[in-house]
Design an enzyme around this catalytic site. Sequence first.
Site, PDB file in Angstrom:
ATOM      1  N   HIS A  52       0.800  -1.283  -0.149  1.00 39.51           N
ATOM      2  CA  HIS A  52       0.085   0.004  -0.126  1.00 39.51           C
ATOM      3  C   HIS A  52       0.668   1.361  -0.028  1.00 39.51           C
ATOM      4  O   HIS A  52       0.364   2.377  -0.378  1.00 39.51           O
ATOM      5  CB  HIS A  52      -0.942  -0.065   1.257  1.00 39.51           C
ATOM      6  CG  HIS A  52      -2.267  -1.096   0.831  1.00 39.51           C
ATOM      7  ND1 HIS A  52      -2.325  -2.260   1.471  1.00 39.51           N
ATOM      8  CD2 HIS A  52      -3.163  -0.918  -0.197  1.00 39.51           C
ATOM      9  CE1 HIS A  52      -3.337  -2.796   1.018  1.00 39.51           C
ATOM     10  NE2 HIS A  52      -3.771  -1.977   0.004  1.00 39.51           N
TER      11      HIS A  52
ATOM     12  N   ARG B  34     -10.668   4.281  -2.338  1.00 37.50           N
ATOM     13  CA  ARG B  34     -10.162   3.479  -1.047  1.00 37.50           C
ATOM     14  C   ARG B  34     -10.673   4.406   0.210  1.00 37.50           C
ATOM     15  O   ARG B  34      -9.837   5.090   0.635  1.00 37.50           O
ATOM     16  CB  ARG B  34      -8.624   3.269  -1.097  1.00 37.50           C
ATOM     17  CG  ARG B  34      -8.201   2.385  -2.321  1.00 37.50           C
ATOM     18  CD  ARG B  34      -6.752   2.221  -2.003  1.00 37.50           C
ATOM     19  NE  ARG B  34      -6.252   0.982  -2.786  1.00 37.50           N
ATOM     20  CZ  ARG B  34      -5.671   0.956  -3.926  1.00 37.50           C
ATOM     21  NH1 ARG B  34      -5.552   2.240  -4.515  1.00 37.50           N
ATOM     22  NH2 ARG B  34      -4.941  -0.155  -4.521  1.00 37.50           N
TER      23      ARG B  34
ATOM     24  N   GLU C 158     -10.989 -10.753  -4.765  1.00 39.22           N
ATOM     25  CA  GLU C 158      -9.568 -10.614  -4.457  1.00 39.22           C
ATOM     26  C   GLU C 158      -9.264 -11.964  -3.691  1.00 39.22           C
ATOM     27  O   GLU C 158      -8.093 -12.061  -3.123  1.00 39.22           O
ATOM     28  CB  GLU C 158      -9.298  -9.287  -3.854  1.00 39.22           C
ATOM     29  CG  GLU C 158     -10.311  -8.742  -2.861  1.00 39.22           C
ATOM     30  CD  GLU C 158      -9.660  -7.278  -2.226  1.00 39.22           C
ATOM     31  OE1 GLU C 158      -8.745  -6.844  -2.748  1.00 39.22           O
ATOM     32  OE2 GLU C 158     -10.596  -6.841  -1.439  1.00 39.22           O
TER      33      GLU C 158
ATOM     34  N   ASP D 219      -4.452  -8.476  -4.227  1.00 41.33           N
ATOM     35  CA  ASP D 219      -4.805  -9.308  -3.209  1.00 41.33           C
ATOM     36  C   ASP D 219      -5.183 -10.713  -4.003  1.00 41.33           C
ATOM     37  O   ASP D 219      -4.522 -11.609  -3.277  1.00 41.33           O
ATOM     38  CB  ASP D 219      -5.910  -8.779  -2.428  1.00 41.33           C
ATOM     39  CG  ASP D 219      -5.684  -7.788  -1.067  1.00 41.33           C
ATOM     40  OD1 ASP D 219      -4.267  -8.408  -0.648  1.00 41.33           O
ATOM     41  OD2 ASP D 219      -6.129  -6.810  -1.175  1.00 41.33           O
TER      42      ASP D 219
ATOM     43  N   CYS E 281      -9.517  -3.580 -10.531  1.00 44.75           N
ATOM     44  CA  CYS E 281      -8.777  -2.172 -10.152  1.00 44.75           C
ATOM     45  C   CYS E 281      -7.365  -2.405  -9.490  1.00 44.75           C
ATOM     46  O   CYS E 281      -7.078  -1.409  -8.734  1.00 44.75           O
ATOM     47  CB  CYS E 281      -9.840  -1.704  -9.328  1.00 44.75           C
ATOM     48  SG  CYS E 281     -10.306  -2.648  -7.799  1.00 44.75           S
TER      49      CYS E 281
END
Length: 844
Positions: free
Chosen positions: A301, A408, A543, A567, A614
């Site tokens: 991240h 997010r 994910e 993920d 995404c």
Amino acid sequence: LAEISFDFPLPNGLHARPATALHEVVKRFGSTVTLTNQRSGLEGSASSVLALVATRTRQGDPCVLSIAGQDEAATSEALASFVATELPHLDDEILSRPAPTSEKRLPRALAEGRARVLQGCPAAGGVARGEAFVLARLSAFQGLAREASGAPDAELARLEAAIATVAAELRRQAAIAPGTAQAAIAGAHLAILEDPELEAVVRSRVGDGRAAAAAVLEAAEHFTAVLHASGSAVLAERAQDLADIAARLVVALHPELEEQAPDIPTGAILLADTLAPSRLMALHRGSISALALASAGSTSHTVVLARALGVPCVTALAGVTGAVASGQDLVVDGERGLVVLEPSESVAAFYEGERAKLETIRDRLSATRDALAVTRDGRRVEVGANVGSAAEARRAFACGADGIGLYRSELLFLEKAEPPSETAQAAEYTETVRAAGGRPVILRTLDVGGDKTVPYLGLPVEANPFLGLRAVRFYPERRELVKAQLRAVLRASAHGVVRIMVPMVSCLEEVREVRSLLAEASAELAAQGVAHAREVELGIMVEVPAAALLVDTFAKEVDFFSVGSNDLTQYTLAADRDNPHVAGLFSSLHPAVVRLLARIALDARDAGRRVGLCGELAGNPLALPLLVGLGFDELSLAAAGIPAVKAAIRRCDTPACRELAARAMACTTTAAVEELLRHFRSRSEQWPLVDAALVELDCKAASREEAIRRLVDLLDLGGRIDAADAVEDAVWVRETTATTSVGFGVAVPHCASPHVRAASLALVRLARPVEWGSLDGEGVCLAILIAVKAGEAGDVHLRTIAALARRLVDDEFRSVLLAAPDADAVVVLLAGAIDASTGGKAPG
Ligand code: PEP
Ligand code: MG
């Protein structure tokens, strides 16, 4: 008193390792031993590694060891043998290590300029130059230097307690895994902590009236300066150890300081060993121009954020915080994964060119960024943006986003003392929806846990946080918090097209739980008379492999799907997205992931549901035809990449992409998938040999080197090559065997390289003639680069060169070419020249 004289033998000077070895010999005896460096005039006691290092001894310095004490003779004998036999070999291992610059091919300007380069992995693109800011924990403590002191005795007692605490911690660390690198480092740190010279300096500063922490910082600064003054890279690395020890001592003295944020100068380049996403958010505030990290995965991240912020980032730079000092001038090359220290003029000029090239690419793409992305055969693919705030959403729409494919929302929850209120969230979401002006906004509900910790949420400490109470799994614990978020989202839905997306779903019950929370939220708003859309679509992120395999089942209860490829890759391959040790395994182009993607897209389409993607894979231009072929309706990525992805979609032909997808699914390895995609890319482009974009009529290059780089850049900007540095090297392979000047002020450099996508000619007309090693001694004012694909072109380039050369010796042709009014005229002339000599058949 006995003395041993010798010239210091080691190329890296007297650094910590030889100093420790000398110290070990002396420790076995009772005598006092002092080393005097007769060049620097400095002396240091052999009972202290730091004092020895502080003598700034370099190779060849005349040194004397003075020995005094009862066992003088035995000590002298042992030392004489150490100096003669052991000392000269102490650097052998370091010297036999390959120079880091040999690991990766560097662009010519760096390799030739002997630049000091640290090599890592490219994580976020772009190039930036600025002043280094090393995020050693020490930097957070500068305020302590002015701290008022207590009584010296009391300060000394605090100091001793702190030393004991840190020593105990280090001993514990060394004992956990004996024999490992961590244990060795803990051992080395312990030696520094217990170094008598360091302790003496700290104590004397306390004696002078400093508070304990200030004394530690001053002593660390003193020895750090000594280590850096040595000019040895090996020693500079020790400075990091020293900083680490000092930081531990200071934290032991002031536990409240652990998390303080430093003041980072505007435009600085931030260097850190690791950086949590929340810390990057707290530190950034628009001021950081680039990031250099010792470790972070390509889809961690922190890296995702760096891309979103448009901050170039290089990772996998082991030891970077020790090798660079705050204030040093740096270039971070996020395209190649390099950090260049103190760039020379020529290196700085090269990077200025690189920056300008990236800007040109951006400008060109921006011309078409707002147009829809439609394939050649007329299929529309929506290209959305991944954002974390309304401000980012506005920037994304300026980059041509067709919508927000992933908001997010958890980023609003990081770095706060408490959750944002429903009103604050509603305001932020509404602002985003307004900025969208009717375009869809997919708001993702809270995705915390994993590497995104939020202290006030009281998430448990878990052994495997990515496999634990992450995202939707923690909603049942905090129903009210989630419902407040849903109410805020619903409020925003009154102002445009809002969709809700749930992260990390692995079973149907989770969807049902969110649906019931959504119904409650809607009913509560209705009871209060708050306007909101009656029907808001609810979708899920795919994910987790469990969800991927159950798309047909989920399709009965959700409105849309979006694949979180980061993920999905992590959980399919059981490879932590943030762990550099498995970075080699982590690839969204692994055949297993490709097959899962195919299945998800197919099952979603069969069930009549829209399916997007995404994760970071959506921003990988190489993978784009595959994603189109697999049938994704929507792609969402960091805003900066949108224009390029739209342009790439416009080049796609769906049937060809479908065939590509079928082949990719039959591949057995990641490498095979990548090779297939690369091959597809080079095959699918149809280029003429020369076009106006490859011609520059007012080139400012001041040397043969610059002119060749510019020619290669023209090919790069024209999309003709896929690795400018490698093509430049290939040009120079020929250039160094014989000059390519053909006389009359004309040069025809050429190359054959696997990185050339299509046979191409580039031309520069130089504003001033440059030296080209010509046989007739004339400077070159016209350079024409001929680039062909290695192995595929046969003798095309030889024939082309011959054809051109024949025309170029013609005075009239040359003068017409030199006087050509514009690039189009040049193209006509060159094409005509080649055509005439090849019997009308354009080569390539
Ligand atoms: C993903 O997992 O691919 C994704 C887009 O979500 P995040 O990166 O926020 O986990
Ligand atoms: Mg995810």
